[in-house]
Structures are given as structure tokens and as C-alpha cells.
Design a protein around this motif. Sequence first.
Motif, PDB file in Angstrom:
ATOM      1  N   GLY A   1       9.731-113.419   0.045  1.00  0.00           N
ATOM      2  CA  GLY A   1      10.898-112.650  -0.453  1.00  0.00           C
ATOM      3  C   GLY A   1      11.546-111.573   0.447  1.00  0.00           C
ATOM      4  O   GLY A   1      12.574-111.529   0.787  1.00  0.00           O
ATOM      5  N   TYR A   2      10.325-110.725   1.061  1.00  0.00           N
ATOM      6  CA  TYR A   2      10.761-109.899   2.012  1.00  0.00           C
ATOM      7  C   TYR A   2      11.228-110.289   3.086  1.00  0.00           C
ATOM      8  O   TYR A   2      12.470-109.783   3.739  1.00  0.00           O
ATOM      9  CB  TYR A   2       9.711-108.747   2.263  1.00  0.00           C
ATOM     10  CG  TYR A   2      10.081-107.527   2.787  1.00  0.00           C
ATOM     11  CD1 TYR A   2      10.919-106.644   2.475  1.00  0.00           C
ATOM     12  CD2 TYR A   2       9.433-107.233   4.184  1.00  0.00           C
ATOM     13  CE1 TYR A   2      11.400-105.639   3.241  1.00  0.00           C
ATOM     14  CE2 TYR A   2      10.018-106.283   4.891  1.00  0.00           C
ATOM     15  CZ  TYR A   2      10.649-105.409   4.429  1.00  0.00           C
ATOM     16  OH  TYR A   2      11.172-104.225   5.282  1.00  0.00           O
ATOM     17  N   GLY A   3      10.681-111.381   3.596  1.00  0.00           N
ATOM     18  CA  GLY A   3      11.059-111.959   5.030  1.00  0.00           C
ATOM     19  C   GLY A   3      12.541-112.464   4.683  1.00  0.00           C
ATOM     20  O   GLY A   3      13.378-112.316   5.679  1.00  0.00           O
ATOM     21  N   HIS A   4      12.795-113.250   3.940  1.00  0.00           N
ATOM     22  CA  HIS A   4      13.980-113.780   3.404  1.00  0.00           C
ATOM     23  C   HIS A   4      15.140-112.775   3.438  1.00  0.00           C
ATOM     24  O   HIS A   4      16.296-112.642   4.093  1.00  0.00           O
ATOM     25  CB  HIS A   4      13.987-114.432   2.278  1.00  0.00           C
ATOM     26  CG  HIS A   4      15.107-115.774   2.362  1.00  0.00           C
ATOM     27  ND1 HIS A   4      14.956-116.810   1.772  1.00  0.00           N
ATOM     28  CD2 HIS A   4      16.509-115.601   2.632  1.00  0.00           C
ATOM     29  CE1 HIS A   4      16.023-117.421   1.832  1.00  0.00           C
ATOM     30  NE2 HIS A   4      17.019-117.014   2.236  1.00  0.00           N
ATOM     31  N   SER A   5      14.758-111.609   2.732  1.00  0.00           N
ATOM     32  CA  SER A   5      15.699-110.478   2.412  1.00  0.00           C
ATOM     33  C   SER A   5      16.094-109.684   3.687  1.00  0.00           C
ATOM     34  O   SER A   5      17.196-109.422   3.826  1.00  0.00           O
ATOM     35  CB  SER A   5      15.215-109.345   1.614  1.00  0.00           C
ATOM     36  OG  SER A   5      14.661-109.905   0.241  1.00  0.00           O
ATOM     37  N   ARG A   6      15.346-109.627   4.759  1.00  0.00           N
ATOM     38  CA  ARG A   6      15.341-109.026   5.908  1.00  0.00           C
ATOM     39  C   ARG A   6      16.614-109.692   6.601  1.00  0.00           C
ATOM     40  O   ARG A   6      17.252-109.066   7.360  1.00  0.00           O
ATOM     41  CB  ARG A   6      14.144-108.888   6.899  1.00  0.00           C
ATOM     42  CG  ARG A   6      13.275-107.566   6.148  1.00  0.00           C
ATOM     43  CD  ARG A   6      12.259-107.286   7.234  1.00  0.00           C
ATOM     44  NE  ARG A   6      12.675-106.440   8.495  1.00  0.00           N
ATOM     45  CZ  ARG A   6      13.039-105.298   8.410  1.00  0.00           C
ATOM     46  NH1 ARG A   6      12.984-104.556   7.570  1.00  0.00           N
ATOM     47  NH2 ARG A   6      13.539-104.723   9.599  1.00  0.00           N
ATOM     48  N   VAL A   7      16.415-111.131   6.663  1.00  0.00           N
ATOM     49  CA  VAL A   7      17.601-111.919   7.286  1.00  0.00           C
ATOM     50  C   VAL A   7      18.890-111.428   6.459  1.00  0.00           C
ATOM     51  O   VAL A   7      19.873-111.521   7.015  1.00  0.00           O
ATOM     52  CB  VAL A   7      17.148-113.162   7.417  1.00  0.00           C
ATOM     53  CG1 VAL A   7      18.159-114.378   8.056  1.00  0.00           C
ATOM     54  CG2 VAL A   7      15.763-113.373   8.153  1.00  0.00           C
ATOM     55  N   ASN A   8      18.577-111.459   5.248  1.00  0.00           N
ATOM     56  CA  ASN A   8      20.011-111.405   4.492  1.00  0.00           C
ATOM     57  C   ASN A   8      20.660-110.010   4.597  1.00  0.00           C
ATOM     58  O   ASN A   8      21.825-109.888   4.447  1.00  0.00           O
ATOM     59  CB  ASN A   8      19.776-111.849   2.859  1.00  0.00           C
ATOM     60  CG  ASN A   8      19.714-113.093   2.755  1.00  0.00           C
ATOM     61  OD1 ASN A   8      19.983-114.009   3.576  1.00  0.00           O
ATOM     62  ND2 ASN A   8      19.307-113.629   1.529  1.00  0.00           N
ATOM     63  N   MET A   9      19.850-109.140   5.209  1.00  0.00           N
ATOM     64  CA  MET A   9      20.485-107.736   5.263  1.00  0.00           C
ATOM     65  C   MET A   9      21.294-107.711   6.505  1.00  0.00           C
ATOM     66  O   MET A   9      22.087-106.630   6.569  1.00  0.00           O
ATOM     67  CB  MET A   9      19.306-106.768   5.559  1.00  0.00           C
ATOM     68  CG  MET A   9      18.514-106.566   4.292  1.00  0.00           C
ATOM     69  SD  MET A   9      16.987-105.506   4.805  1.00  0.00           S
ATOM     70  CE  MET A   9      15.897-105.730   3.600  1.00  0.00           C
ATOM     71  N   LYS A  10      21.444-108.691   7.396  1.00  0.00           N
ATOM     72  CA  LYS A  10      22.148-108.570   8.650  1.00  0.00           C
ATOM     73  C   LYS A  10      23.586-108.898   8.447  1.00  0.00           C
ATOM     74  O   LYS A  10      23.813-110.104   7.872  1.00  0.00           O
ATOM     75  CB  LYS A  10      21.550-109.354   9.868  1.00  0.00           C
ATOM     76  CG  LYS A  10      20.039-108.980   9.982  1.00  0.00           C
ATOM     77  CD  LYS A  10      19.528-110.047  11.226  1.00  0.00           C
ATOM     78  CE  LYS A  10      18.277-109.664  11.516  1.00  0.00           C
ATOM     79  NZ  LYS A  10      18.026-108.149  12.287  1.00  0.00           N
ATOM     80  N   ASP A  11      24.550-108.030   8.619  1.00  0.00           N
ATOM     81  CA  ASP A  11      25.736-108.489   8.430  1.00  0.00           C
ATOM     82  C   ASP A  11      26.354-109.425   9.442  1.00  0.00           C
ATOM     83  O   ASP A  11      27.263-110.441   9.005  1.00  0.00           O
ATOM     84  CB  ASP A  11      26.722-107.117   8.551  1.00  0.00           C
ATOM     85  CG  ASP A  11      26.520-106.250   7.424  1.00  0.00           C
ATOM     86  OD1 ASP A  11      26.055-106.688   6.297  1.00  0.00           O
ATOM     87  OD2 ASP A  11      26.759-105.103   7.670  1.00  0.00           O
ATOM     88  N   HIS A  12      25.830-109.252  10.784  1.00  0.00           N
ATOM     89  CA  HIS A  12      26.215-110.419  11.644  1.00  0.00           C
ATOM     90  C   HIS A  12      25.061-111.305  12.073  1.00  0.00           C
ATOM     91  O   HIS A  12      23.921-110.953  12.395  1.00  0.00           O
ATOM     92  CB  HIS A  12      26.779-109.654  12.708  1.00  0.00           C
ATOM     93  CG  HIS A  12      27.753-108.749  12.566  1.00  0.00           C
ATOM     94  ND1 HIS A  12      29.250-109.179  12.262  1.00  0.00           N
ATOM     95  CD2 HIS A  12      27.762-107.321  12.678  1.00  0.00           C
ATOM     96  CE1 HIS A  12      29.940-108.062  12.052  1.00  0.00           C
ATOM     97  NE2 HIS A  12      29.156-106.913  12.198  1.00  0.00           N
ATOM     98  N   PHE A  13      25.087-112.416  12.036  1.00  0.00           N
ATOM     99  CA  PHE A  13      24.256-113.403  12.558  1.00  0.00           C
ATOM    100  C   PHE A  13      24.700-114.748  13.387  1.00  0.00           C
ATOM    101  O   PHE A  13      24.969-115.798  12.793  1.00  0.00           O
ATOM    102  CB  PHE A  13      23.716-113.977  11.102  1.00  0.00           C
ATOM    103  CG  PHE A  13      22.090-114.419  11.312  1.00  0.00           C
ATOM    104  CD1 PHE A  13      21.186-113.456  11.347  1.00  0.00           C
ATOM    105  CD2 PHE A  13      21.839-115.863  11.399  1.00  0.00           C
ATOM    106  CE1 PHE A  13      19.908-114.037  11.364  1.00  0.00           C
ATOM    107  CE2 PHE A  13      20.595-116.280  11.653  1.00  0.00           C
ATOM    108  CZ  PHE A  13      19.446-115.502  11.455  1.00  0.00           C
TER     109      PHE A  13
END
Length: 308
Positions: free
Chosen positions: A235-247
Motif C-alpha cells: 500500500g505504501y509503495g503504491h501510494s508513493r507513486v500516486n502522490m506524484k502529480d506528474h508522471f
Amino acid sequence: MQVSVLIPTHNRVDLLTRTLSSLCDVNAPSGVRIEVIVTANACTDGTHAKVVEIAENFPFDLIIAEESEPGQNHARNKCLQKANGEILAFVDDDVRFDEDWILGLVNVFERYNADVVGGRTKLWWGAVDKPDWFRPRLSPILAGYDRGEEVKEVGLPGPVGANMAFHRRVYEEIGGFHTAIQDEDNPLYRGNEVEYLQRAADAGFNGYYAPDALVYHWVSPDRVTPGFFKQAGRGYGHSRVNMKDHFGPFTAARSSAGYLYLAAWHGFRQALAWSTGKTAAQYYHSYTKNVGLGGLEGTLHRLKERLG
């Protein structure tokens, strides 16, 4: 000064009731007004009615708000919209307060001109015995936050969401919580507050640790199992990716390389810990390995979204 105590909750009315009961025993410093705002986040267990009942004899102003959109950060934002305080203090719905909790918060905000304050959070082994194999470095995974006996300035992100507060000026400048972190692919939504605290750091706000702003965070029995550490890491790993505004492609490539290394290295360390019978190390490396795996999953998910 006014302090707003903000409690998002979802279908945990018994735990919430216990938390509010504990809050009744907190000392209110002279000249400090306290309001408590509970946001019932898509609750179906009678939370609203129970809070209304408790409010009749509560020592502080107690307000119940409703947020129908599931997700902790949606509930946090509703709390913020309702709050009137200069200090905005978030706590989980499963904590027990030390009687000087608010005094500990207020003192650090006033004496150090603090922007963000992380209160001391000890684990509360009430529902399950503390395992013999448990070690202090596992405590943050269960939302423990203990930096010792002295007030100190800390880097952001640092505090845990179970016991963190910020001055209203932080909210006025950077706004509310990011609501795209939790989705159907990431139901555990670990690390929701990390993105907010990082934004606060990027905006130049300071952070302090307040040892006297103490709460005890309840440890449920399922949180000392291999499955929890695995799921929490994912969950934390997935969240850290979702935190990024630009991808874009560069971010995806860099993230993939980093998360792949994390998964591989800590997978090896987990296997080594298993072979030598070091249980705490197994749990720690399982968690960190799964941060890597969750990050890879999140990266793939974001790429699929980008490509349509």
C-alpha cells in the motif's frame, strides 16, 4: 487560541467511542478553546447517532460531519473545512490520550513558532500481547513515533498521521490533502499524510517533535501478522507513486529502477533473515520488499492511465 481536534473515522464506532471517552480526560490549558470535529466517512454503523449522543455531555464542543466519498483524505479535508482553530490537530479514531496532550501541543507551537508538530505516539498493546520478536524499528510501520524526551526540530515528512498537527497558516497556503492516493487498486492507502507533509516542507514550513503531546495508538491483533506487513508495504509503495502529480516516461523509468532494486535487495535480505531465524528482520524486510513491489504496481497503473 483555539485548537481543533480532527478525527476522521470509517465504521469503527466502538473504537471511536473509546477515543472520545479518553479525550474527555484531557486537560484544557488556560485560555485555550477546544472543538472536536468527527467526520463519518461513508459510515453505516451508526457513527453519526452515537456522536450526537456523546455530544450531549461532552466537555468540549463536539461536531459530527458527513463525507460520503470513501477515503481517509476525503474525510480529512471535510474536517478541515469545518474547523475554526488556529491549531489543526489530527488524530486517529483508535488512540488513548495522555491528559497533557493538548498542553504538549500548544507549548511547542507557541514557544518555537512551529508550523507542523508531530506528537509522541506510543504503541498500545491492549488487544494483543507484544510479541517477543518485536523490535523498535518496526514501530513506525504500526504508526509509532517516539523521538525521545526532548522537543526537537525534525525534517518533514516526519510525524505520523495518528498524531500530527499544523498551524492554520499551513492549510491556508498549501490547501487540503491529496485525494488521488487511495483508489480501488490501493485499498490500504498507506502514507496519506506523507504527501501533505512533503508539500509543507517544499513550501518552507518547519516541523517539530513534541514529546509531551502523547497518545497511545491501539495495535489490533491483525497488525502483528506477516500478511499485514506485506499489505502495508504494498500500500505504501503504491501510494508513493500516486502522490506524484506528474508522471511521464522519465519519472516512470526512474521509479521502476528504484522500486525494482528495493524489491530485489530486501527480498534477498528477507530470505537471509528467514534462514537465520531473525523474525523481526523478516518482517522488516518483507515490508520494505513490498514497498518496492507496490511501487512497481503503482508505476504500471499510472502508465496504463497515461496511455489510455
